[in-house]
Design a protein around this motif. Structure first.
Motif, mmCIF file in Angstrom:
data_model
loop_
_atom_site.group_PDB
_atom_site.id
_atom_site.type_symbol
_atom_site.label_atom_id
_atom_site.label_comp_id
_atom_site.label_asym_id
_atom_site.label_seq_id
_atom_site.Cartn_x
_atom_site.Cartn_y
_atom_site.Cartn_z
ATOM 1 N N TYR A 134 0.778 -1.731 0.079
ATOM 2 C CA TYR A 134 -0.212 0.115 -0.187
ATOM 3 C C TYR A 134 0.915 1.723 -0.096
ATOM 4 C CZ TYR A 134 -3.559 -3.192 1.481
ATOM 5 O OH TYR A 134 -3.944 -4.217 1.729
ATOM 6 N N GLU A 166 -6.357 6.986 8.496
ATOM 7 C CA GLU A 166 -6.304 6.634 7.080
ATOM 8 C C GLU A 166 -7.615 5.150 8.144
ATOM 9 O OE1 GLU A 166 -6.237 5.003 4.475
ATOM 10 O OE2 GLU A 166 -5.242 6.962 3.508
ATOM 11 N N ASP A 167 -6.957 5.221 9.521
ATOM 12 C CA ASP A 167 -8.196 4.481 10.196
ATOM 13 C C ASP A 167 -9.747 4.666 10.077
ATOM 14 O OD1 ASP A 167 -5.957 3.646 11.253
ATOM 15 O OD2 ASP A 167 -5.580 4.017 13.089
ATOM 16 N N ARG A 172 -10.969 6.178 7.972
ATOM 17 C CA ARG A 172 -11.476 5.507 6.515
ATOM 18 C C ARG A 172 -11.874 4.157 6.147
ATOM 19 N NH1 ARG A 172 -9.835 7.907 1.509
ATOM 20 N NH2 ARG A 172 -8.244 8.808 2.227
ATOM 21 N N THR A 173 -10.916 3.097 6.591
ATOM 22 C CA THR A 173 -11.216 1.542 6.837
ATOM 23 C C THR A 173 -12.294 0.967 7.360
ATOM 24 O OG1 THR A 173 -8.570 1.303 6.504
ATOM 25 C CG2 THR A 173 -10.169 -0.367 6.770
ATOM 26 N N PRO A 186 1.393 5.786 3.282
ATOM 27 C CA PRO A 186 0.236 7.079 3.455
ATOM 28 C C PRO A 186 1.431 8.615 4.645
ATOM 29 C CG PRO A 186 -0.845 4.914 4.370
ATOM 30 C CD PRO A 186 0.963 4.376 4.594
ATOM 31 N N GLU A 214 -4.918 -1.332 11.964
ATOM 32 C CA GLU A 214 -4.383 0.555 11.655
ATOM 33 C C GLU A 214 -3.111 0.738 11.149
ATOM 34 O OE1 GLU A 214 -7.258 0.843 15.998
ATOM 35 O OE2 GLU A 214 -5.167 1.546 15.641
ATOM 36 N N VAL A 215 -3.066 2.105 10.646
ATOM 37 C CA VAL A 215 -1.974 2.577 10.549
ATOM 38 C C VAL A 215 -1.200 2.801 11.278
ATOM 39 C CG1 VAL A 215 -1.024 4.082 8.942
ATOM 40 C CG2 VAL A 215 -2.774 3.034 7.880
ATOM 41 N N HIS A 220 -3.961 6.886 13.303
ATOM 42 C CA HIS A 220 -3.744 7.926 11.928
ATOM 43 C C HIS A 220 -4.870 8.115 11.140
ATOM 44 C CE1 HIS A 220 -2.761 7.990 7.608
ATOM 45 N NE2 HIS A 220 -1.525 9.031 8.066
ATOM 46 N N SER A 266 2.574 8.514 9.069
ATOM 47 C CA SER A 266 2.952 7.157 8.885
ATOM 48 C C SER A 266 4.029 6.724 8.953
ATOM 49 C CB SER A 266 1.509 6.668 8.579
ATOM 50 O OG SER A 266 2.136 5.489 7.131
ATOM 51 N N VAL A 286 -8.453 1.631 0.289
ATOM 52 C CA VAL A 286 -8.484 1.466 1.915
ATOM 53 C C VAL A 286 -7.139 0.649 1.884
ATOM 54 C CG1 VAL A 286 -9.394 0.087 3.549
ATOM 55 C CG2 VAL A 286 -11.300 1.253 2.191
ATOM 56 N N VAL A 287 -6.721 1.417 3.104
ATOM 57 C CA VAL A 287 -5.174 0.528 3.213
ATOM 58 C C VAL A 287 -5.141 -0.425 4.479
ATOM 59 C CG1 VAL A 287 -3.060 0.878 4.195
ATOM 60 C CG2 VAL A 287 -4.135 2.794 3.259
#
Length: 571
Positions: free
Chosen positions: A165, A469-470, A472-473, A168, A437-438, A467, A171, A384-385
């Motif tokens: 991925y 991104e969490d 979004r996931t 990010p 999680e990132v 982060h 991160s 999504v990461v």
């Protein structure tokens, strides 16, 4: 005095349980003559040896496994546990104070161990009944004494998140310095030595052999959800559990009670370290001291222990830290050991958490609850990461359903709450999913500047946010959970609150002494030895580079086995 709703729904004699259809023992009460784990012999500080081949700090998922592997090699081993030992019938099943329902605290945590968080005037002290504490059990067996026992392996792709991925912005996402294949033999050892019941899922990594025990038969909820997953074309299957689905090694099978996770198992069918590898380590000659705190270590092998109002410094050939991803970096920082990665990248699991209401009863009350899940969304999701697994949750005790599970729009302080609880309890299914999680270095553990513990030592100060991104996931997994519930027949769905950025840790805390191929990228080497030291090893989730999109305890145990094996080989 007016009784609070929580007290009403926590009281087995109030009539509330019958009103909503909750039975703590739907398959029968615990037998009175079931074999239980005996209290282990614990040593007094004055009676300990002056030197051990290995001293293990903590007796939870990592510490218990490491102690067994070391003792089995013939090493003299001491296990130091800050908490106490509790037998299967030593703690009441209190529905307000337990490790599942956080709002009331618990019955077993010793006092005098606050933590610190940033406050208006610099920092503030928080106790274990505050969600900002990021609490895990402090007792022999650690979190495995009360855990839900979901025994997932991480997936091969979980070990190479940065390669898949990218990294990010903001991160510290990285690949692990080891692969799934490196860890697979140790996953296998843990599954068979401690005992896991399950069946392999499609898409998981290769296995040396199948699980040692078959899973439970599906619950009513599982049958409903499995049919919905089939409609959607999603592969699903049984949840692997560190529970006896049959009598094993002199202990009973699970009686499928409705108050499992968060409580002591009344028949000792839960395969935590307290009931499996730790007693075996003691049989092999290891020593255990409880209600004792390690306050300093050195790479010369010094281990200073405080207990009973006094302290003593012992020596060790190897020092294995397994106090959890908050207390392990704290002890390293108190001792002046490790590089600038120690304490960084604290992570846990943000959860997608969705409820579905059905027209008919779908809840049979059989514990532990989760018996179906899908890993279909662990990777390969557009935008999504990573991702995560989705599965139905543990049996909810009435207090939890009142506080967390009522349909959106119900006023919990109003007259409709009681009716809504009675109507919804047996017709509701809860799907949850841990987010992969990132990590970020800003989420971290540092020593407090003003808050101290009962010994006068600086406590852990917890800082930072997870982060973005969490989130979004989490939103992606929540949408998939809603889709699954509707496909299974739910007439209405709602999410348990909106996900928001915070500090993530809690019972799945990880990442604060992560392994790496170089001191520039992490705190330990690929075998769990602390960079810059010869004899200090880490055997808890602090090692995790990323925390997977699933419950991490099996990976904690497998890594602890691997770390201990390397410590043995190092001499």
């Amino acid at each position: 005095m007016t009784r609070s709703p929580l007290d009403f729904y926590a009281d087995p004699d109030s009539g509330a349980w019958e009103e909503i259809g909750f039975d703590p023992y739907p398959a029968g009460r615990p037998p009175v003559d079931v074999p239980l784990v005996r209290r282990p012999p614990a040593r007094a500080l004055r009676d300990l040896r002056d030197r051990y081949d290995a001293i293990v700090v903590g007796s939870g998922a990592g510490g218990g496994v490491a102690a067994f592997v070391l003792a089995r090699s013939g090493a003299s081993v001491l296990v130091v546990e800050r908490g106490s030992w509790f037998g299967a019938r030593d703690l009441a099943a209190d529905h307000v104070r337990n490790h599942r329902f956080f709002f009331g605290g618990d019955l077993d945590t010793p006092s005098g161990h606050p933590r610190a968080v940033p406050g208006d005037d610099g920092e503030a002290a928080v106790e274990y009944d505050d969600l900002r504490y990021h609490h895990n059990a402090i007792t022999v067996g650690g979190g495995t004494r009360f855990f839900g026992a979901q025994a997932w392996r991480f997936l091969p792709d979980d070990f190479r998140m940065a390669s898949l991925y990218g990294v990010p912005e903001g991160s510290a996402l990285a690949d692990w310095p080891i692969t799934y294949d490196d860890l697979e033999p140790f996953y296998d050892q843990v599954e068979w030595e401690l005992g896991v019941a399950g069946r392999a899922h499609s898409g998981e990594g290769p296995r040396s052999r199948d699980y040692p025990m078959a899973p439970f038969p599906p619950t009513a909820e599982a049958a409903v959800l499995a049919a919905g997953a089939e409609t959607l074309g999603w592969p699903s299957g049984a949840v692997p559990l560190l529970l006896n689905t049959e009598p094993r090694n002199g202990r009973a099978a699970c009686i499928r009670c409705g108050q499992c996770v968060g409580f002591i198992c009344p028949v000792d069918a839960r395969n935590g370290t307290h009931s499996t590898v730790l007693p075996r380590a003691l049989e092999l000659g290891a020593d255990l001291i409880t209600e004792a705190q390690v306050i300093r270590i050195s790479d010369d092998g010094e281990v200073e222990i405080a207990a009973g109002g006094t302290s003593r410094t012992l020596r060790a050939g190897r020092i294995v830290l397994a106090g959890g991803a908050v207390e392990t970096p704290r002890l390293l920082q108190l001792s002046g050991l490790g590089n600038d990665w120690v304490g960084d990248c604290l992570q846990g699991h943000l959860y997608a958490n969705v409820f579905g209401m059905f027209d008919a009863d779908v809840h049979d009350g059989l514990g532990p609850g989760p018996s179906v899940a899908t890993r279909h969304f662990s990777h390969g999701n557009d935008g999504v990461v990573g991702g995560g697994l989705l599965g139905h949750d543990f049996v909810k005790i009435p207090t939890m359903h009142y506080a967390l599970g009522l349909p959106a729009g119900v006023d919990r302080a109003g007259p409709d709450a009681r009716r809504a609880l009675a109507e919804s309890y047996r017709r509701t299914i809860n799907i949850q999913g841990p987010v992969h999680e990132v990590p970020t270095r800003d989420a971290r553990v540092r020593l407090a500047s003003t808050v101290t513990d009962r010994l006068g030592l600086p406590v852990a100060r917890l800082e930072g946010l997870q982060h973005p991104e969490d989130l979004r996931t989490c939103d992606f997994l929540s949408a998939r959970a809603e889709e699954w519930l509707h496909a299974s027949g739910a007439v209405r769905t709602w999410r348990m609150g909106a996900a928001s950025r915070g500090l993530s840790g809690g019972q799945h805390q990880a990442g604060t002494a992560r392994m790496s191929d170089s001191p520039r990228h992490g705190a330990t080497d690929p075998n769990g030895r602390l960079w810059g030291t010869d004899r200090v090893h880490i055997a808890d989730a602090s090692l995790h580079v990323t925390n997977g999109g699933a419950n991490p305890v099996l990976t904690v145990m497998a890594l602890a086995w691997r770390t201990a094996a390397h410590a043995v080989a190092a001499g």
